[in-house]
Design an enzyme around this catalytic site. Structure first.
Site, PDB file in Angstrom:
ATOM      1  N   TYR A 230       0.536  -1.311  -0.296  1.00 43.46           N
ATOM      2  CA  TYR A 230      -0.121  -0.036  -0.310  1.00 43.46           C
ATOM      3  C   TYR A 230       0.500   1.975  -0.173  1.00 43.46           C
ATOM      4  O   TYR A 230       0.449   2.162   0.569  1.00 43.46           O
ATOM      5  CB  TYR A 230      -0.853  -0.326   1.428  1.00 43.46           C
ATOM      6  CG  TYR A 230      -1.686  -0.982   1.415  1.00 43.46           C
ATOM      7  CD1 TYR A 230      -3.092  -0.864   0.188  1.00 43.46           C
ATOM      8  CD2 TYR A 230      -1.784  -2.659   1.769  1.00 43.46           C
ATOM      9  CE1 TYR A 230      -4.125  -2.176   0.107  1.00 43.46           C
ATOM     10  CE2 TYR A 230      -2.314  -3.557   1.827  1.00 43.46           C
ATOM     11  CZ  TYR A 230      -4.144  -2.829   0.638  1.00 43.46           C
ATOM     12  OH  TYR A 230      -4.647  -4.344   0.210  1.00 43.46           O
ATOM     13  N   HIS A 360     -21.960 -16.425 -10.997  1.00 42.11           N
ATOM     14  CA  HIS A 360     -21.858 -14.858 -10.067  1.00 42.11           C
ATOM     15  C   HIS A 360     -21.049 -13.978 -10.764  1.00 42.11           C
ATOM     16  O   HIS A 360     -20.495 -13.868 -11.508  1.00 42.11           O
ATOM     17  CB  HIS A 360     -20.833 -15.152  -9.058  1.00 42.11           C
ATOM     18  CG  HIS A 360     -20.420 -14.202  -8.146  1.00 42.11           C
ATOM     19  ND1 HIS A 360     -20.920 -14.144  -7.083  1.00 42.11           N
ATOM     20  CD2 HIS A 360     -19.136 -13.383  -8.265  1.00 42.11           C
ATOM     21  CE1 HIS A 360     -20.438 -13.173  -6.104  1.00 42.11           C
ATOM     22  NE2 HIS A 360     -19.402 -12.553  -6.696  1.00 42.11           N
ATOM     23  N   ALA A 361     -21.787 -12.737 -11.286  1.00 44.30           N
ATOM     24  CA  ALA A 361     -21.575 -11.436 -11.164  1.00 44.30           C
ATOM     25  C   ALA A 361     -20.164 -10.924 -11.639  1.00 44.30           C
ATOM     26  O   ALA A 361     -18.817 -11.077 -10.333  1.00 44.30           O
ATOM     27  CB  ALA A 361     -22.453 -10.383 -11.462  1.00 44.30           C
ATOM     28  N   HIS A 390     -22.196  -1.426 -11.003  1.00 46.33           N
ATOM     29  CA  HIS A 390     -21.012  -1.854 -10.597  1.00 46.33           C
ATOM     30  C   HIS A 390     -19.867  -2.740 -11.753  1.00 46.33           C
ATOM     31  O   HIS A 390     -18.986  -2.310 -11.424  1.00 46.33           O
ATOM     32  CB  HIS A 390     -21.576  -3.260  -9.711  1.00 46.33           C
ATOM     33  CG  HIS A 390     -20.363  -2.983  -8.765  1.00 46.33           C
ATOM     34  ND1 HIS A 390     -19.167  -2.502  -7.027  1.00 46.33           N
ATOM     35  CD2 HIS A 390     -19.680  -4.774  -8.771  1.00 46.33           C
ATOM     36  CE1 HIS A 390     -18.394  -3.182  -7.489  1.00 46.33           C
ATOM     37  NE2 HIS A 390     -18.718  -4.040  -8.089  1.00 46.33           N
ATOM     38  N   GLU A 391     -20.306  -3.234 -12.356  1.00 48.99           N
ATOM     39  CA  GLU A 391     -19.715  -4.606 -12.994  1.00 48.99           C
ATOM     40  C   GLU A 391     -18.848  -3.501 -14.266  1.00 48.99           C
ATOM     41  O   GLU A 391     -17.515  -3.526 -14.784  1.00 48.99           O
ATOM     42  CB  GLU A 391     -20.532  -5.575 -13.606  1.00 48.99           C
ATOM     43  CG  GLU A 391     -20.311  -6.667 -12.902  1.00 48.99           C
ATOM     44  CD  GLU A 391     -19.730  -6.743 -11.926  1.00 48.99           C
ATOM     45  OE1 GLU A 391     -19.032  -7.397 -12.195  1.00 48.99           O
ATOM     46  OE2 GLU A 391     -19.991  -7.276 -10.649  1.00 48.99           O
ATOM     47  N   HIS A 394     -16.967  -1.986 -13.322  1.00 47.80           N
ATOM     48  CA  HIS A 394     -15.034  -2.283 -12.906  1.00 47.80           C
ATOM     49  C   HIS A 394     -14.529  -2.922 -15.014  1.00 47.80           C
ATOM     50  O   HIS A 394     -13.223  -2.339 -15.479  1.00 47.80           O
ATOM     51  CB  HIS A 394     -14.817  -3.561 -13.248  1.00 47.80           C
ATOM     52  CG  HIS A 394     -14.620  -4.577 -11.171  1.00 47.80           C
ATOM     53  ND1 HIS A 394     -14.365  -3.991 -10.656  1.00 47.80           N
ATOM     54  CD2 HIS A 394     -16.634  -4.982 -10.742  1.00 47.80           C
ATOM     55  CE1 HIS A 394     -14.453  -4.009  -9.473  1.00 47.80           C
ATOM     56  NE2 HIS A 394     -15.985  -4.389  -9.565  1.00 47.80           N
ATOM     57  N   GLU A 418     -13.030  -2.074  -6.645  1.00 45.05           N
ATOM     58  CA  GLU A 418     -14.307  -2.408  -5.669  1.00 45.05           C
ATOM     59  C   GLU A 418     -15.087  -1.657  -6.023  1.00 45.05           C
ATOM     60  O   GLU A 418     -16.025  -1.290  -5.985  1.00 45.05           O
ATOM     61  CB  GLU A 418     -14.170  -3.525  -4.672  1.00 45.05           C
ATOM     62  CG  GLU A 418     -13.977  -4.556  -5.231  1.00 45.05           C
ATOM     63  CD  GLU A 418     -15.369  -5.219  -6.060  1.00 45.05           C
ATOM     64  OE1 GLU A 418     -16.364  -5.260  -5.771  1.00 45.05           O
ATOM     65  OE2 GLU A 418     -14.488  -6.145  -6.963  1.00 45.05           O
ATOM     66  N   HIS A 518     -12.517 -16.456   3.205  1.00 42.48           N
ATOM     67  CA  HIS A 518     -11.175 -15.444   2.437  1.00 42.48           C
ATOM     68  C   HIS A 518     -10.190 -16.498   3.540  1.00 42.48           C
ATOM     69  O   HIS A 518      -8.609 -16.235   2.667  1.00 42.48           O
ATOM     70  CB  HIS A 518     -11.822 -14.433   2.790  1.00 42.48           C
ATOM     71  CG  HIS A 518     -12.207 -14.012   1.663  1.00 42.48           C
ATOM     72  ND1 HIS A 518     -13.829 -14.150   1.406  1.00 42.48           N
ATOM     73  CD2 HIS A 518     -12.404 -12.935   0.466  1.00 42.48           C
ATOM     74  CE1 HIS A 518     -14.771 -13.539   1.103  1.00 42.48           C
ATOM     75  NE2 HIS A 518     -13.790 -12.733  -0.126  1.00 42.48           N
ATOM     76  N   ARG A 527      -9.003  -5.095   1.126  1.00 43.80           N
ATOM     77  CA  ARG A 527      -9.121  -4.696   0.128  1.00 43.80           C
ATOM     78  C   ARG A 527     -10.187  -4.228   0.540  1.00 43.80           C
ATOM     79  O   ARG A 527     -11.334  -3.300  -0.367  1.00 43.80           O
ATOM     80  CB  ARG A 527      -9.089  -5.285  -1.007  1.00 43.80           C
ATOM     81  CG  ARG A 527      -9.891  -6.019  -0.651  1.00 43.80           C
ATOM     82  CD  ARG A 527      -9.522  -7.432  -2.500  1.00 43.80           C
ATOM     83  NE  ARG A 527      -8.022  -7.894  -1.779  1.00 43.80           N
ATOM     84  CZ  ARG A 527      -7.481  -9.057  -2.272  1.00 43.80           C
ATOM     85  NH1 ARG A 527      -8.364  -9.785  -3.812  1.00 43.80           N
ATOM     86  NH2 ARG A 527      -6.431  -9.120  -2.212  1.00 43.80           N
ATOM     87  N   TYR A 528     -11.628  -4.823   1.191  1.00 40.50           N
ATOM     88  CA  TYR A 528     -12.746  -4.774   0.977  1.00 40.50           C
ATOM     89  C   TYR A 528     -13.577  -3.578   2.088  1.00 40.50           C
ATOM     90  O   TYR A 528     -14.469  -3.212   1.799  1.00 40.50           O
ATOM     91  CB  TYR A 528     -13.703  -5.910   1.467  1.00 40.50           C
ATOM     92  CG  TYR A 528     -13.383  -6.484   0.534  1.00 40.50           C
ATOM     93  CD1 TYR A 528     -13.741  -6.678  -0.931  1.00 40.50           C
ATOM     94  CD2 TYR A 528     -13.000  -8.155   0.605  1.00 40.50           C
ATOM     95  CE1 TYR A 528     -13.607  -8.081  -1.965  1.00 40.50           C
ATOM     96  CE2 TYR A 528     -12.023  -8.934  -0.074  1.00 40.50           C
ATOM     97  CZ  TYR A 528     -12.849  -9.121  -1.582  1.00 40.50           C
ATOM     98  OH  TYR A 528     -12.470  -9.992  -1.951  1.00 40.50           O
TER      99      TYR A 528
END
Length: 619
Positions: A230, A360-361, A390-391, A394, A418, A518, A527-528
């Site tokens: 980071y 899953h998208a 949202h997609e 990306h 994200e 995870h 990251r989330y």
């Protein structure tokens, strides 16, 4: 939602789809080219010229590897058979082998005087290994075997109910979302956690081996290696997350207090004590990480906005393609180029009737040029309309950084991708829906509380969970948390940050962290957390750039070329500069600021404080 992009990030165990995204066939000649480039004679010291030769050769390999690997992953996700699974698994192994080799060779240049761009590219290669193997063939093989075993335990996990019904995780997740029976929820919660105790010795050994691998690359431990991604000292990054959480915590505390009160009314205060953490199985989610599924239990009175986007889509004859083209129009209104026609001919929009696919998208970038796609089994609902926006966020990000070197074809840090997708989704407001003709009138501000509550139950409720998962792992990797305290420490952190507790006493040998994908998969989680902070600051800044005069929760940047120009400038940078520089392009600052969340949810926060008057809040 996830995105498929072109930078190596390898875990010891990711599921075939996730791990094979950068996988590919690798020709012996290509392998030899990199090895030759890094075999400097024993008499000669490594130089910046050697580093550049190494980086140039690796870049050529990566372009080929990424394309072939992405195709293998796409085919498997869209045509699930034993043969395509085998091809994807083979590609996964080859890409992992390549990543290990690149990282080890990049580490040999640690003490070489190279320019900043070269150093950044070398660090990309070093940090691409999420679970770095020790430089010992036997230990490396052991680490891979452990990863496969952990993945198998999780992937095959199921629970047979007291009534004799065998349930998958998907079945149990659905029951957790919809059931309001305390005992049934408790059975689902405890049942899923029966899969994870056998993971504990495997996880313990995995941590030992990965720590050894991280030290071989020059890091103190694996947690320090993760935090070194980071553009700041590892310890400073941990402090930064705590600072951001401190900004959000007052809002979370009031949300927690209100939700606990409402759950006490539903289930009784004997089951939901009003001065203790909330039992984890009552929040509508297997991991209590987001609470949106219990909206019906906590919704404000008269919060109905007066429209239903799902019904409006049907009334306006939106099919799956029209939904996608509608979302694309959002981006073109900002000044972005239209999607290539291949996006529409190669993407998957509906579930085929003749084969199994992964529904899953996800957003895909196959060639780091213009072959961008989404894969979704689109349902014609308002929620899915948001997801499509949202997609595509990306996809437009992927295309924006296509001219960067392969090393920098990624987001500025792993939270950005994200965050960008979610930033776009935040602009799907009633104002936007009216502008595109889906609704006729914008509800008055009295209806905002319900809309904000829905978002808070997902986004604000998630933030402390997004923080504590890696807090726990960093302490495991540093040795602060010993194996005998894995489970106890997990729940101590959950109570500290979330105010959520296990609904029943947990055995010291339980391994509840393993019930969250995870953790056994070795996928970093910070990251989330970052994405949930960044999206609101991006949204606030872009609204200001667009000249918006509405409260930011009502703002949409639709049709703002000024906002689009600023956004594209940041997206084009990829990961070529420290993320702070990319952040500054939009926000004007190099430090994240969670006050944007407080601004966004300000009306809800006032409402929550009024509702909580006289109550004993805290946990």
């Amino acid at each position: 939602m996830k995105y498929i992009t072109k930078t190596f990030k390898f875990t010891g165990l990711a599921l075939v789809i996730a791990a094979s995204l950068t996988a590919c066939n690798q020709e012996p000649k290509q392998q030899a080219s990199v090895e030759k480039a890094t075999k400097i004679s024993a008499q000669a010291a490594l130089t910046a010229t050697d580093a550049q030769q190494f980086l140039d050769n690796v870049a050529k390999e990566m372009v080929t590897l990424n394309l072939e690997g992405s195709r293998a992953a796409w085919i498997y996700a869209n045509f699930i058979t034993e043969d395509t699974a085998s091809l994807a698994a083979e590609a996964d192994q080859k890409s992992t082998d390549a990543g290990v080799r690149y990282a080890m060779q990049a580490a040999t240049f640690d003490d070489v005087d190279v320019n900043p761009t070269q150093r950044r590219q070398l660090n990309v290669l070093k940090q691409s290994l999420v679970m770095p193997a020790p430089q010992d063939p036997e230990k490396s093989a052991e680490l891979a075997t452990i990863g496969a075993k952990l993945g198998s335990i999780y992937g095959k996990g199921s629970y047979t109910t007291k009534a004799g019904e065998k349930l998958s995780l998907g079945d149990m997740t659905s029951k957790m979302a919809n059931s309001r029976d305390y005992d049934e929820l408790l059975e689902m919660w405890t049942g899923w956690r029966e899969i994870s105790p056998e993971m504990k010795p495997l996880y313990t050994r995995q941590a030992e081996l990965a720590n050894e691998g991280a030290k071989g690359l020059g890091y103190q431990d694996l947690g320090a290696m993760w935090r070194s991604n980071y553009d700041m000292p590892a310890d400073d990054f941990a402090k930064e997350l705590d600072r951001l959480w401190g900004q959000v915590k007052p809002l979370y505390d009031d949300l927690h207090c209100y939700v606990r009160t409402e759950l006490g009314e539903t289930y009784g205060t004997d089951k939901v004590a009003q001065d203790k953490p909330i039992p984890a199985h009552l929040l509508g989610n297997m991991w209590a990480q987001s609470w949106g599924n219990i909206y019906d239990l906590v919704a404000p009175q008269d919060a109905d906005p007066g429209y239903d986007v799902t019904k409006q889509l049907a009334e306006h004859n939106y099919d799956e393609i029209k939904m996608v083209r509608g979302a694309e129009k959002f981006f073109t209104s900002l000044g972005f180029d239209a999607l290539p026609e291949t996006f529409y001919t190669r993407s998957l929009f509906t579930k085929p009737a003749d084969r199994d696919v992964t529904c899953h998208a996800s957003a895909w970038d196959l060639d780091a040029k213009d072959d961008i796609r989404i894969k979704m089994c689109i349902q014609k609902t308002g929620e899915e309309f948001n997801v499509i926006h949202h997609e595509l966020g990306h996809n437009f990000y992927q295309r924006a950084y296509k001219d960067q070197p392969v090393y920098f074809q990624n987001s500025a840090n792993d939270g950005f991708h994200e965050a960008i997708g979610d930033t776009i989704a935040l602009s799907v407001t009633p104002k936007y829906l009216k502008e595109i003709g889906l609704i006729d009138t914008i509800p008055d501000e009295s209806k905002d509380i319900g809309l904000l509550m829905k978002q808070a139950l997902d986004k604000i409720a998630f933030i402390p969970f997004g923080l504590m998962v890696d807090q726990w792992r960093w302490k495991v990797y540093s040795g602060e948390i010993k194996p005998e305290n894995y489970n106890t420490s997990w729940w101590e952190l959950r109570e500290k940050y979330q105010g959520v507790a296990a609904p029943i006493d947990r055995d010291v040998n339980a391994f509840d962290p393993g019930a969250k994908y995870h953790v056994p998969a070795g996928v970093p989680y910070s990251r989330y957390f970052l994405a949930h902070i960044q999206q609101f600051e991006f949204h606030r800044a872009l609204c200001e750039i667009s000249g918006n005069t509405d409260p930011i929760h009502r703002c949409s940047i639709y049709n703002s070329k000024e906002a689009g120009t600023a956004l594209n400038t940041m997206l084009e940078m990829g990961s070529s500069q420290p993320w702070q520089q990319a952040y500054k392009v939009i926000t004007g600052n190099e430090q994240m600021d969670a006050t944007a969340i407080l601004d966004y949810f300000a009306p809800l926060h006032v409402w929550l404080k009024n509702k909580n008057q006289g109550k004993q809040c805290g946990f």
